[in-house]
Write a protein that holds these residues in place. Sequence first.
Motif, PDB file in Angstrom:
ATOM      1  N   CYS A   1      58.638  23.033  22.631  1.00  0.00           N
ATOM      2  CA  CYS A   1      58.403  21.131  23.265  1.00  0.00           C
ATOM      3  C   CYS A   1      56.745  21.907  24.265  1.00  0.00           C
ATOM      4  N   ALA A   2      57.319  23.002  25.051  1.00  0.00           N
ATOM      5  CA  ALA A   2      56.463  23.931  25.938  1.00  0.00           C
ATOM      6  C   ALA A   2      55.193  24.151  24.974  1.00  0.00           C
ATOM      7  N   LEU A   3      55.556  24.976  23.651  1.00  0.00           N
ATOM      8  CA  LEU A   3      54.888  25.301  22.688  1.00  0.00           C
ATOM      9  C   LEU A   3      53.352  24.601  22.238  1.00  0.00           C
ATOM     10  N   ARG A   4      54.079  22.850  21.587  1.00  0.00           N
ATOM     11  CA  ARG A   4      53.448  21.892  21.956  1.00  0.00           C
ATOM     12  C   ARG A   4      52.287  21.249  22.870  1.00  0.00           C
ATOM     13  N   GLY A   5      53.369  21.154  23.944  1.00  0.00           N
ATOM     14  CA  GLY A   5      52.876  20.573  25.086  1.00  0.00           C
ATOM     15  C   GLY A   5      51.310  21.743  25.531  1.00  0.00           C
ATOM     16  N   ILE A   6      51.682  23.190  25.614  1.00  0.00           N
ATOM     17  CA  ILE A   6      50.612  23.500  25.443  1.00  0.00           C
ATOM     18  C   ILE A   6      49.307  23.349  24.525  1.00  0.00           C
ATOM     19  N   LYS A   7      49.377  23.616  22.840  1.00  0.00           N
ATOM     20  CA  LYS A   7      48.803  23.025  22.490  1.00  0.00           C
ATOM     21  C   LYS A   7      47.831  21.495  22.341  1.00  0.00           C
ATOM     22  N   ILE A   8      48.560  21.058  22.457  1.00  0.00           N
ATOM     23  CA  ILE A   8      48.432  19.508  22.757  1.00  0.00           C
ATOM     24  C   ILE A   8      46.899  18.819  24.020  1.00  0.00           C
ATOM     25  N   PHE A   9      46.811  20.172  25.143  1.00  0.00           N
ATOM     26  CA  PHE A   9      46.643  19.737  26.405  1.00  0.00           C
ATOM     27  C   PHE A   9      45.459  20.937  25.410  1.00  0.00           C
ATOM     28  N   PHE A  10      45.268  21.599  24.806  1.00  0.00           N
ATOM     29  CA  PHE A  10      43.860  22.271  24.613  1.00  0.00           C
ATOM     30  C   PHE A  10      43.292  21.700  23.939  1.00  0.00           C
ATOM     31  N   THR A  11      44.368  20.630  23.350  1.00  0.00           N
ATOM     32  CA  THR A  11      43.249  19.859  21.704  1.00  0.00           C
ATOM     33  C   THR A  11      42.996  18.263  22.534  1.00  0.00           C
ATOM     34  N   ARG A  12      42.948  17.812  24.117  1.00  0.00           N
ATOM     35  CA  ARG A  12      42.471  16.717  23.807  1.00  0.00           C
ATOM     36  C   ARG A  12      42.342  17.018  25.203  1.00  0.00           C
ATOM     37  N   PRO A  13      40.586  17.322  25.021  1.00  0.00           N
ATOM     38  CA  PRO A  13      39.672  17.043  26.372  1.00  0.00           C
ATOM     39  C   PRO A  13      39.409  16.193  27.329  1.00  0.00           C
TER      40      PRO A  13
END
Length: 246
Positions: free
Chosen positions: A13-25
């Motif tokens: 969940c932590a890693l997924r949240g980081i990925k989502i944040f940086f891929t959703r401008p």
Amino acid sequence: MKALDELMYGAECALRGIKIFFTRPRLWPYALPPLLVVLLLYAGILSVLLLWAVPELREWLAGISFPGWLSWLQTALDWCLSAVFWVVIPLILLYFVGTFYEMFGNMMFDILVDAFEKKEYPEHPGADQSYGKMLHLAAGYVLLTIGSYLVYFLLFWIPVVGFLFRGAICGRSYLHDSAVRQGFHVSVLRKQVAKNRLSVLGFGIIARFAEAIPFLIPGLVVGGSILYHTRILKTVDLSNRKKLPV
């Protein structure tokens, strides 16, 4: 195996949240204001040091008269002064940049969570509550965090216990915004976490290391929301939310 799966899910969940944040401008503007505040704060601190403190101290040091046999001491002090201003102080500022970023970003991170959850989890709408009630709930979580860290200071010297306890505190802290949005009192979140200790711990262990790079913190905020809605919230019957402590 189930315990390991829960630990891994929290970390995911932590890693997924980081990925989502940086891929959703569309989420980036929520992280920009606190970043600008931190940059302005650091620019002000460095300006004071370089434009006023360093020249003043160098002038003071140059005015000290040492006996001939101690002339080397003036050079040594000058080197020490340079080390403090060019090495020690920058390292201290670098160490605390994450703390300042999170401190100034708390209000924006609340808005970030609200924007993310409205789109990602429309089936879990926030509770209908006044701003005063939200402040009351948030204050309870601040006190919970302070109390937890007081306990941690008694345990940190025990290597494994201190590390795990710190990870658990860190993991739980990223659930606070979602819990406040749902209108849940501290006592409710503590019961929710008690049923999901390992997933929260897994999240917290990753978050502890990720926080070393301050600009990953918004991603951890998103990750905390994901963990809350996919694991934590399932332990509460939302139809009975009005009967829960507020």
